[in-house]
Design an enzyme around this catalytic site. Structure first.
Site, PDB file in Angstrom:
ATOM      1  N   ARG A  33       0.830  -1.221   0.000  1.00 35.16           N
ATOM      2  CA  ARG A  33       0.000   0.000   0.000  1.00 35.16           C
ATOM      3  C   ARG A  33       0.859   1.264   0.000  1.00 35.16           C
ATOM      4  O   ARG A  33       0.472   2.274  -0.587  1.00 35.16           O
ATOM      5  CB  ARG A  33      -0.928   0.001   1.207  1.00 35.16           C
ATOM      6  CG  ARG A  33      -2.051  -0.989   1.018  1.00 35.16           C
ATOM      7  CD  ARG A  33      -3.047  -0.937   2.134  1.00 35.16           C
ATOM      8  NE  ARG A  33      -4.223  -1.701   1.774  1.00 35.16           N
ATOM      9  CZ  ARG A  33      -5.077  -2.210   2.642  1.00 35.16           C
ATOM     10  NH1 ARG A  33      -4.888  -2.020   3.938  1.00 35.16           N
ATOM     11  NH2 ARG A  33      -6.122  -2.886   2.232  1.00 35.16           N
ATOM     12  N   GLY A  43     -14.269  -3.246  -0.468  1.00 32.46           N
ATOM     13  CA  GLY A  43     -15.589  -2.625  -0.322  1.00 32.46           C
ATOM     14  C   GLY A  43     -15.817  -1.519  -1.328  1.00 32.46           C
ATOM     15  O   GLY A  43     -16.888  -1.403  -1.928  1.00 32.46           O
ATOM     16  N   GLY A  60     -10.401  -7.446  -2.912  1.00 29.22           N
ATOM     17  CA  GLY A  60     -10.742  -8.545  -2.008  1.00 29.22           C
ATOM     18  C   GLY A  60     -10.247  -9.881  -2.509  1.00 29.22           C
ATOM     19  O   GLY A  60      -9.113 -10.011  -2.956  1.00 29.22           O
ATOM     20  N   LYS A 120     -21.797 -15.319  -0.667  1.00 29.38           N
ATOM     21  CA  LYS A 120     -23.195 -14.957  -0.443  1.00 29.38           C
ATOM     22  C   LYS A 120     -23.825 -14.131  -1.557  1.00 29.38           C
ATOM     23  O   LYS A 120     -23.221 -13.176  -2.037  1.00 29.38           O
ATOM     24  CB  LYS A 120     -23.288 -14.128   0.835  1.00 29.38           C
ATOM     25  CG  LYS A 120     -23.023 -14.907   2.090  1.00 29.38           C
ATOM     26  CD  LYS A 120     -23.237 -13.969   3.243  1.00 29.38           C
ATOM     27  CE  LYS A 120     -23.169 -14.682   4.566  1.00 29.38           C
ATOM     28  NZ  LYS A 120     -23.253 -13.700   5.654  1.00 29.38           N
TER      29      LYS A 120
HETATM   30  P1  AMP Z   1     -16.931 -13.294  -0.750  1.00 25.73           P
HETATM   31  O1  AMP Z   1     -16.246 -12.683   0.426  1.00 25.73           O
HETATM   32  O2  AMP Z   1     -18.419 -13.250  -0.690  1.00 25.73           O
HETATM   33  O3  AMP Z   1     -16.375 -12.820  -2.080  1.00 25.73           O
HETATM   34  O4  AMP Z   1     -16.617 -14.835  -0.667  1.00 25.73           O
HETATM   35  C1  AMP Z   1     -15.333 -15.343  -0.723  1.00 25.73           C
HETATM   36  C2  AMP Z   1     -15.284 -16.640   0.013  1.00 25.73           C
HETATM   37  O5  AMP Z   1     -16.250 -17.507  -0.509  1.00 25.73           O
HETATM   38  C3  AMP Z   1     -13.954 -17.321  -0.103  1.00 25.73           C
HETATM   39  O6  AMP Z   1     -13.365 -17.419   1.160  1.00 25.73           O
HETATM   40  C4  AMP Z   1     -14.316 -18.706  -0.639  1.00 25.73           C
HETATM   41  O7  AMP Z   1     -13.614 -19.751   0.009  1.00 25.73           O
HETATM   42  C5  AMP Z   1     -15.781 -18.817  -0.317  1.00 25.73           C
HETATM   43  N1  AMP Z   1     -16.459 -19.746  -1.212  1.00 25.73           N
HETATM   44  C6  AMP Z   1     -16.499 -19.709  -2.552  1.00 25.73           C
HETATM   45  N2  AMP Z   1     -17.180 -20.782  -3.016  1.00 25.73           N
HETATM   46  C7  AMP Z   1     -17.565 -21.504  -1.955  1.00 25.73           C
HETATM   47  C8  AMP Z   1     -18.284 -22.721  -1.806  1.00 25.73           C
HETATM   48  N3  AMP Z   1     -18.734 -23.390  -2.854  1.00 25.73           N
HETATM   49  N4  AMP Z   1     -18.504 -23.165  -0.549  1.00 25.73           N
HETATM   50  C9  AMP Z   1     -18.046 -22.496   0.515  1.00 25.73           C
HETATM   51  N5  AMP Z   1     -17.358 -21.348   0.430  1.00 25.73           N
HETATM   52  C10 AMP Z   1     -17.114 -20.845  -0.797  1.00 25.73           C
END
Ligand code: AMP
Length: 395
Positions: free
Chosen positions: A37, A375, A352, A202
């Site tokens: 950074r 974010g 991220g 999610k």
């Molecule tokens: P996000 O922060 O919503 O972008 O989600 C990222 C996280 O989602 C990462 O740590 C991944 O390991 C997790 N992830 C992605 N696919 C899956 C899955 N099929 N089952 C469980 N976790 C998942």
């Protein structure tokens, strides 16, 4: 409309107050463990110093309580690292806008650098306090925002301070300029086909992004655990996969209004436990047996998504296709990353986890832009306007 950058203002003999993101990780010995950074802010910093300007840098680090100095959150390690990288002395004020900041700012010579202490030592920072902002603004002739990671926030250093500068120049640094160029300009006039790849855990976190990108993209490819909520919405069996049952109706609505632009996985790589060495099998989408959970897009989906990326002229990717931190469930994310890296499209990687994934695979230098803000980049892809950027001077 393009914002004025630090290169557009005459800084000789002037004092520039620059908001940077020096929120760097520290070890137990208060040593900077990753100086990325700081290094990323160097072009804007050097641009001021090389042209004979005086520079005051301000940043937050961690989450101090807003009740004054706390040694563990001091910016001292960051200031020392900056001195090392610039190979020149860097002063550190013992406060943020107080007597020591005022004295050291007044004593700055042309080409001199002063780092203020952690902005969050002052309660006014998180509150967007006008008086605190006035004190900061009074230190300088020019304001520069080069802290993309906090651009979606309305902290005093981001909004009230540039406002308090009045008619004085208020510009973006090179880092923020590049983020805007890719996350808004490239998207507003994209080369087509324009393909978005969205993954992650999610649906909830990505609803606004999906909705916005459906209005501007030609195709939105879905992966990650959120694909299983969409699968449920289509009446699929998802076994023990991570799903959001309270979002199934919403997923159904998104599919319905997507005009066929929303593309879902056709297969899934499943495990019988959340472990890299579990038993595995590839199954068709919607056919995950009880006792199994989907942990990655399957090989057929990876091939289809890679082919879609190959045809694209603009690609945006946000969120991993599976549990990329746990091989072999990184395969789908890797296949997508390799396709994005190999394509001639304008390729934009949201901050991220997708940024972490593209770095992990050693492909970051093969894409057009890797966003530095998790974010902030997500909110920009949602089409949101940031007050911290909007109020800066237009070219
Ligand atoms: P996000 O922060 O919503 O972008 O989600 C990222 C996280 O989602 C990462 O740590 C991944 O390991 C997790 N992830 C992605 N696919 C899956 C899955 N099929 N089952 C469980 N976790 C998942």
């Amino acid at each position: 409309m393009a914002k004025k950058t630090i290169a557009d203002v005459d800084v000789a003999d002037k004092t520039v107050l620059m908001r940077v993101d020096f929120n760097v990780p520290l070890d137990d010995q208060q040593q900077v463990t990753d100086d990325r950074r700081i290094r990323m802010a160097l072009p804007s910093i050097r641009s001021v110093l090389d042209r004979g300007g005086k520079l005051i840098l301000m940043s937050h680090l961690g989450r101090p309580g807003g009740k004054g100095f706390e040694a563990e959150y001091s910016l001292k390690p960051a200031a020392e690292k900056l001195a090392e990288l610039l190979n020149c002395p860097v002063e550190l004020a013992s406060d943020v806008g107080g007597d020591d900041s005022q004295a050291k700012a007044a004593a700055l010579a042309d080409g001199g650098v002063l780092v203020l202490e952690n902005l969050r030592f002052h309660a006014g920072e998180k509150k967007g306090d006008a008086q605190f902002a006035q004190t900061l603004a009074g230190l300088a002739d020019i304001y520069c925002n080069d802290a993309f990671g906090t651009c979606h926030r309305t902290d005093a250093s981001m909004v009230a301070t540039p406002k308090a500068m009045g008619d004085k120049p208020k510009v973006v640094g090179f880092l923020v300029a590049k983020e805007i160029e890719y996350l808004t300009d490239a998207i507003s006039n994209p080369g087509r086909p324009f393909v978005a790849i969205l993954g992650g855990a999610k649906v909830t976190d990505k609803i606004a992004v999906i909705e916005n990108l459906l209005t501007i993209c030609d195709e939105v490819l879905i992966g990650g655990a959120m694909a299983y909520t969409f699968s449920l919405a289509q009446g699929g069996e998802v076994g023990d996969s991570l799903v959001e049952r309270d979002r199934v109706e919403l997923a159904r609505e998104l599919i319905a209004k997507s005009n066929g632009k929303l593309k879902l996985p056709v297969d899934s790589t499943c495990g019988d436990a959340f472990k890299g060495d579990c038993n595995k099998q590839n199954v068709d989408a919607g056919k995950i047996p009880a006792g199994w959970e989907g942990l990655d897009i399957g090989p057929k989906t990876a091939e289809i998504y890679a082919a879609d990326v190959k045809k694209a002229k603009t690609v945006i990717w946000n969120g991993p296709m599976g549990v990329f931190e746990m091989p072999p469930f990184d395969a789908g994310t890797r296949a997508v990353a390799e396709a994005v890296a190999a394509s001639d499209a304008v390729s934009i990687i949201g901050g991220g986890d997708s940024a972490a994934a593209i770095e992990q695979f050693g492909l970051a230098d093969k894409v057009s832009h890797v966003s530095t803000g998790g974010g902030a980049s997500l909110e920009m892809l949602e089409g949101k306007k940031f007050e911290a950027v909007e109020l800066l001077d237009e070219k």
